[in-house]
Design a protein around this motif. Structure first.
Motif, short mmCIF file in Angstrom:
data_model
loop_
_atom_site.label_atom_id
_atom_site.label_comp_id
_atom_site.label_asym_id
_atom_site.label_seq_id
_atom_site.Cartn_x
_atom_site.Cartn_y
_atom_site.Cartn_z
N PHE A 448 0.83 -1.21 0.00
CA PHE A 448 0.00 0.00 0.00
C PHE A 448 0.86 1.26 0.00
O PHE A 448 0.54 2.24 -0.67
CB PHE A 448 -0.95 -0.01 1.20
N LEU A 449 1.95 1.25 0.76
CA LEU A 449 2.85 2.42 0.76
C LEU A 449 3.56 2.58 -0.57
O LEU A 449 3.99 3.70 -0.91
CB LEU A 449 3.85 2.29 1.90
N ALA A 450 3.69 1.49 -1.33
CA ALA A 450 4.34 1.57 -2.64
C ALA A 450 3.42 2.18 -3.69
O ALA A 450 3.90 2.68 -4.72
CB ALA A 450 4.79 0.18 -3.09
N ILE A 451 2.11 2.15 -3.47
CA ILE A 451 1.18 2.64 -4.49
C ILE A 451 1.43 4.11 -4.84
O ILE A 451 1.53 4.45 -6.03
CB ILE A 451 -0.28 2.41 -4.04
N PRO A 452 1.54 5.04 -3.87
CA PRO A 452 1.82 6.43 -4.25
C PRO A 452 3.15 6.59 -4.98
O PRO A 452 3.27 7.43 -5.88
CB PRO A 452 1.83 7.17 -2.91
N VAL A 453 4.15 5.80 -4.59
CA VAL A 453 5.46 5.89 -5.24
C VAL A 453 5.35 5.45 -6.70
O VAL A 453 5.83 6.14 -7.61
CB VAL A 453 6.50 5.03 -4.50
N VAL A 454 4.73 4.32 -6.92
CA VAL A 454 4.55 3.82 -8.29
C VAL A 454 3.68 4.78 -9.08
O VAL A 454 3.94 5.04 -10.27
CB VAL A 454 3.93 2.41 -8.26
#
Length: 516
Positions: A448-454
Motif C-alpha cells: 500500500f505504501l508503494a502505491i503512491p510511489v509507483v
C-alpha cells in the motif's frame, strides 16, 4: 439446553461467526471500498479527463452507430451515457439473454473505442462484494447464506452480552490476550451495531427475489417481467415483429424524455434494435431519497412515439426499493458517505477480531500441541485478514504496472488480485503462525505504501496536473499502509495461554462459549 439460554446463544454466536467469517471479511472489505467505487474507477483510468460536459443525445446516437456496426441483429443493446466522473460512453450488446454479453467504452467526441487503459476499476470490487468473483448465481447464493448467518450471529451476540453497553466502554488490552481481543470485538461490534444489522438485512432484501421467487412465480406464471411492470419498476416490453425495421435517431427521444422527467438521463436500453417493433427505454438517475427507483420513458423505436413510463412505484414496492437504496447509499452526500465508510471499516474490524478471538480462546495450555482444526483456522485467519489487503494492493499496483497494450489487461489485474491473496494464504499454511501474521501484514503495508510511489513514477506529470484527484487517493493508500504497518508491529507477539478452568478469574458466558 443444559447450560442455559444465554450460554447456548454464546455458543451459537461463536460458531456461526466462524463458519462464515472468512467470506464476510472479504465481503465487508470490498463492500466498504465500493462506497467510493467511482473514485477508484477514476484513479484506475487516469487518461480520462474528469468533468467533461457532453450532450446526452449525441452520445446516445454515437453509441447506437457503434452498436449498429457491431451487432445490428442483437437481442438488446444498452448505452451508458457519460457522467462527469466517468466521461465515456459505455456500450453493451448481447445476442440472447443467456449471453454471451459484450461491452466496449467509447470516446464521447468520436464514438470510437477510447484509448484509456483497460480495467474493471471499482466495478470489480463492487461485484466481488456480492458475487465473490464467481458465476453470479453461485456467488450471490453464497453471500446471501453468509448474510443470513451473520444476522444470526448478530442477534445471538446481543443476547449473549448482558453488559453489552458497559463492555463497549471497557478495553482491557493488557489484562490478557483473550480479554483484549474480546473487548476489541465488543467495541467494534457495538459502536456500529445498527449499521451491521441494517447492512445484513438490506443485503438480503436486495436479492430476495432470487432467494424467494415463489410468490412472484405463483402470481405471475407468465414471467417476472409482468410483475416488474405492474410494480412500476419497468416499462412494458414489446414482442419482436419478426420483420426488419429502421431505428429512429435516439437524440430526439432523449430530449422528449428529459422534458417529462426532471432528472439526469443515465442510459438507454434498446430491445430488438433491428426489428420493426424495436423498443427504446431511456433510464434516469434515481431521484433524491432512499428509494432505489430509476424513472423510465419508453419509445417505439420505429416512430419515436412515447410508449409508456415507469418510476412511480406502489407503496410496498417503494418500501422494498428503499431498503436497496439504504444498502447502497446512493443518496448519501460526502459526509454521510464517509460515515457509511467508517461503519464498514468497523464491520470489517468486528469480523477480523472475532476470527482472531475464536482461535486465541482455544490456545492449548503450556506443553500441549494445537490440533489440526485450530491450526487450520489460524492459517485461514492469516490468509484472509492479511491476504485480502495484499490482494487489493496488488490489484491497484497491477493497474499502474501492466503494459497498456497487454491483451486481456483487465483480466490480468483481477488475476493479480487473486494470485497475491493466494500467495499469502499459502504462506500462512507453511510459515510459523506468529511469523505469518507479521510477514503478511508487513507485506500488505509495504504494497500500500508503494502505491503512491509507483503512481508518481508512472504518472508524474499527470499527478501534478490533476491535483487532488490522484493525490487524495494516494493519501488514502498511505493511511491504509500506516495502519497495516502498525498492526504488523503489534502482530505475532507472544500471548499467554488461557487460564486453567480452576482459576480464580470469573469469565463471562461469551468467553466460556468461546473456550468450549
Amino acid at each position: 439446553m443444559r447450560q442455559g439460554f444465554r450460554q447456548s446463544m454464546a455458543w451459537l454466536h461463536a460458531w456461526s461467526g466462524l463458519v462464515v467469517g472468512w467470506v464476510l471479511f472479504a465481503v465487508f472489505v470490498t463492500g466498504t471500498a465500493s462506497y467510493y467505487r467511482s473514485d477508484i474507477s477514476a484513479w484506475m483510468r487516469p487518461e480520462l479527463r474528469q468533468g467533461v460536459e457532453t450532450d446526452a443525445g449525441r452520445a446516445a446516437d454515437l453509441g447506437a452507430a457503434f452498436l449498429t456496426e457491431k451487432m445490428p441483429d442483437a437481442a438488446g443493446w444498452y448505452i451508458e451515457l457519460p457522467k462527469p466522473e466517468d466521461p465515456v460512453i459505455g456500450v453493451y450488446w448481447w445476442k440472447s439473454l443467456d449471453g454471451p454479453f459484450h461491452d466496449a467504452r467509447l470516446d464521447p467526441l468520436t464514438g470510437r473505442p477510447e484509448s484509456a487503459r483497460a480495467t474493471k476499476g471499482g466495478d470489480f470490487l463492487y461485484r466481488f462484494h456480492f458475487e465473490l468473483g464467481m458465476p453470479p448465481l453461485w456467488g450471490r447464493w453464497i453471500v446471501g447464506i453468509c448474510a443470513a448467518i451473520m444476522l444470526v450471529a448478530l442477534v445471538s451476540g446481543i443476547v449473549t452480552h448482558r453488559r453489552i453497553f458497559a463492555d463497549f466502554f471497557t478495553f482491557r488490552r493488557n489484562r490478557s490476550a483473550q480479554r483484549g481481543w474480546l473487548d476489541a470485538h465488543n467495541v467494534a461490534g457495538v459502536l456500529a451495531l445498527p449499521f451491521h444489522l441494517m447492512i445484513a438485512y438490506t443485503g438480503l432484501v436486495t436479492l430476495a427475489p432470487m432467494y424467494m421467487p415463489w410468490g412472484v412465480q405463483a402470481a405471475y406464471p407468465d414471467g417476472a417481467l409482468t410483475f416488474f411492470t405492474e410494480a412500476g419498476l419497468a416499462t412494458p416490453m414489446a414482442a419482436p415483429a419478426g420483420r426488419p425495421g429502421t431505428l429512429m435517431p435516439l437524440a430526439p427521444m432523449v430530449a422528449q424524455a428529459r422534458a417529462r422527467i426532471p432528472e439526469t438521463p443515465e442510459g438507454l436500453g434498446v430491445q430488438n434494435p433491428g426489428d420493426a417493433a424495436a423498443r427504446v427505454v431511456v433510464f434516469f438517475e434515481e431521484p433524491k431519497g432512499l428509494a432505489h427507483l430509476h424513472p423510465q420513458v419508453a419509445f417505439d423505436g420505429g416512430t419515436g412515439a412515447v410508449a409508456g413510463t415507469a418510476g412511480t412505484a406502489l407503496p410496498v414496492t417503494h418500501a422494498s426499493t428503499a431498503f436497496v437504496g439504504l444498502h447502497e447509499a446512493h443518496f448519501a452526500g460526502p459526509a454521510l458517505r464517509a460515515l457509511f465508510f467508517l461503519c464498514g471499516v468497523l464491520g470489517t474490524a468486528t469480523v477480523a477480531t472475532g476470527l482472531v478471538l475464536w482461535s486465541v480462546a482455544r490456545l492449548p495450555k503450556a506443553g500441549e500441541r494445537a490440533g489440526f482444526g485450530l491450526r487450520l483456522v489460524r492459517a485461514l485467519n492469516v490468509g484472509t485478514v492479511a491476504g485480502m489487503p495484499v490482494g487489493l494492493a496488488a490489484y491497484f499496483l497491477a493497474n499502474r504496472l501492466l503494459p497498456l497494450d497487454l491483451a486481456e489487461r483487465a483480466a490480468w489485474e483481477m488475476r493479480a488480485f487473486f494470485a497475491a491473496w493466494l500467495l499469502v494464504a499459502l504462506a500462512a499454511l507453511l510459515r510459523p503462525h506468529a511469523a505469518a501474521w507479521r510477514e503478511g501484514l508487513w507485506f500488505a503495508a509495504l504494497l500500500f505504501l508503494a502505491i503512491p510511489v509507483v503512481d508518481a513514477l508512472t504518472l508524474g506529470e499527470a499527478v501534478l496536473a490533476e491535483g487532488a484527484r490522484f493525490l487524495g487517493f494516494d493519501a488514502a493508500m498511505i493511511v491504509v499502509g500506516l495502519v497495516l504497518a502498525f498492526a504488523a508491529g503489534r502482530a505475532g507477539r507472544r500471548v499467554s495461554a488461557p487460564r486453567a478452568s480452576g482459576g480464580a478469574r470469573r469469565i463471562g458466558p461469551g468467553e466460556e462459549a468461546l473456550r468450549a
